[in-house]
Enzyme design. Structure first.
Site, short mmCIF file in Angstrom:
data_model
loop_
_atom_site.label_atom_id
_atom_site.label_comp_id
_atom_site.label_asym_id
_atom_site.label_seq_id
_atom_site.Cartn_x
_atom_site.Cartn_y
_atom_site.Cartn_z
N ASP A 117 -0.31 36.56 -45.97
CA ASP A 117 1.04 35.88 -45.91
C ASP A 117 1.56 37.01 -44.76
OD1 ASP A 117 3.48 34.80 -46.04
OD2 ASP A 117 4.42 36.35 -47.23
N GLY A 168 8.10 32.62 -39.65
CA GLY A 168 9.13 31.33 -39.63
C GLY A 168 9.39 30.73 -38.30
N CYS A 193 1.56 31.07 -48.03
CA CYS A 193 2.68 31.24 -47.14
C CYS A 193 2.83 29.60 -46.97
CB CYS A 193 2.08 31.84 -45.90
SG CYS A 193 3.36 31.50 -44.50
N THR A 198 4.85 28.37 -44.28
CA THR A 198 4.74 28.23 -42.87
C THR A 198 3.41 28.00 -42.46
OG1 THR A 198 6.58 29.60 -42.62
CG2 THR A 198 5.83 29.18 -40.77
N CYS A 223 9.19 28.92 -49.56
CA CYS A 223 8.89 29.94 -48.83
C CYS A 223 8.31 30.95 -49.94
CB CYS A 223 9.75 30.55 -47.94
SG CYS A 223 9.51 32.28 -47.15
#
Ligand code: DGL
Length: 253
Positions: free
Chosen positions: A9, A42, A72, A74, A182
């Protein structure tokens, strides 16, 4: 040496997935890389995320990983398909829990708190469209929240004020379910509960991810045969770091 499960992450967020995994798979060795050298993820472009995800994947493969958890939202929503095409080992990702939220909501309005990268990704849009016929989604970028979790400032007065500013407009839109999209955000759950009305349920996908890891390891016959207690090692691509009671060792990448 046991083959391991690799996690990565941008920072400490993916640690929110670990307790469920360590509980259900107590014999597995785990290696966790917090990519502080490239933090935060992000707002990064898809190309930048793909390059970084490949670098981390290769580092984890070098460390004898048999399965990689993209810890993660994203990265998962932007590039997990490409990773699956390019590397010959299983990847498990995490995505906002839209489907469970759509099944639970009574008001028909679901809030999603996530990074800009996740909310603008094609994969997130596809899954929102797919699971939400007749349901309204209210999205909010969690501006500032990832840093708060990294600094372990989750209970500060300023944090409560920021959370309130982010979620109360969604409450005014009549959400009864808030999806934490998230992996950093579950560390804010106790504070979110202080600012949200009791009627709003908070959902994330960490347990689903643990179940999926177990399922894939079984299916691929990759479960550890060595039944000694599993160990977890923590690395950071930044400087040595202590977060809560965890010490991260530098692994320059
Ligand atoms: N924890 C990550 C996620 O789930 C990334 C957060 C960030 O670095 O912005 O999206």
């Amino acid at each position: 040496m046991k083959q391991r499960i690799g996690f990565f992450d941008s920072g400490v967020g993916g640690l929110s997935l670990l307790p469920a995994v360590q509980n259900s798979l107590p014999h597995e060795d785990i290696i966790y890389i917090a990519d502080h050298g490239f933090f935060p993820y992000g707002e990064k472009s898809k190309e930048a995320m793909l390059n970084r995800a490949k670098l981390l994947t290769e580092a984890l493969i070098e460390q004898q990983c048999k399965l990689i958890v993209v810890a993660c939202n994203t990265v998962t929503t932007q590039v997990i398909d490409i990773l699956r095409e390019q590397y010959n080992l299983p990847f498990i990702g995490i995505e906002p829990a839209i489907k469970p939220a759509a099944l639970k909501t009574k008001t028909g309005v679901v809030g999603v708190l996530a990074t800009k990268g996740t909310l603008k990704s094609e994969r997130y849009h596809q899954s929102s469209l797919h699971h939400t016929t007749g349901i309204r989604i209210v999205e909010q970028i969690g501006e500032g929240l990832v840093n708060i979790v990294e600094e372990n400032a989750v209970e500060d007065e300023a944090t409560l004020a920021l959370l309130s500013k982010l979620v109360m407009p969604m409450v005014s839109e009549n959400i009864d379910t808030l999806v934490l999209g998230c992996t950093h955000y579950p560390f804010l759950t106790p504070s979110l509960k202080k600012v949200l009305p009791e009627s709003v349920e908070i959902l994330d996908n960490s347990n689903a991810v643990a179940q999926q890891i177990e399922k894939v390891l079984k299916k691929e016959e990759l479960l550890s045969l060595d039944k000694s207690a599993g160990e977890t090692q923590y690395f950071t691509t930044g400087d040595t770091l202590s977060w809560k009671n965890i010490t991260f060792t530098p692994l320059p990448l």
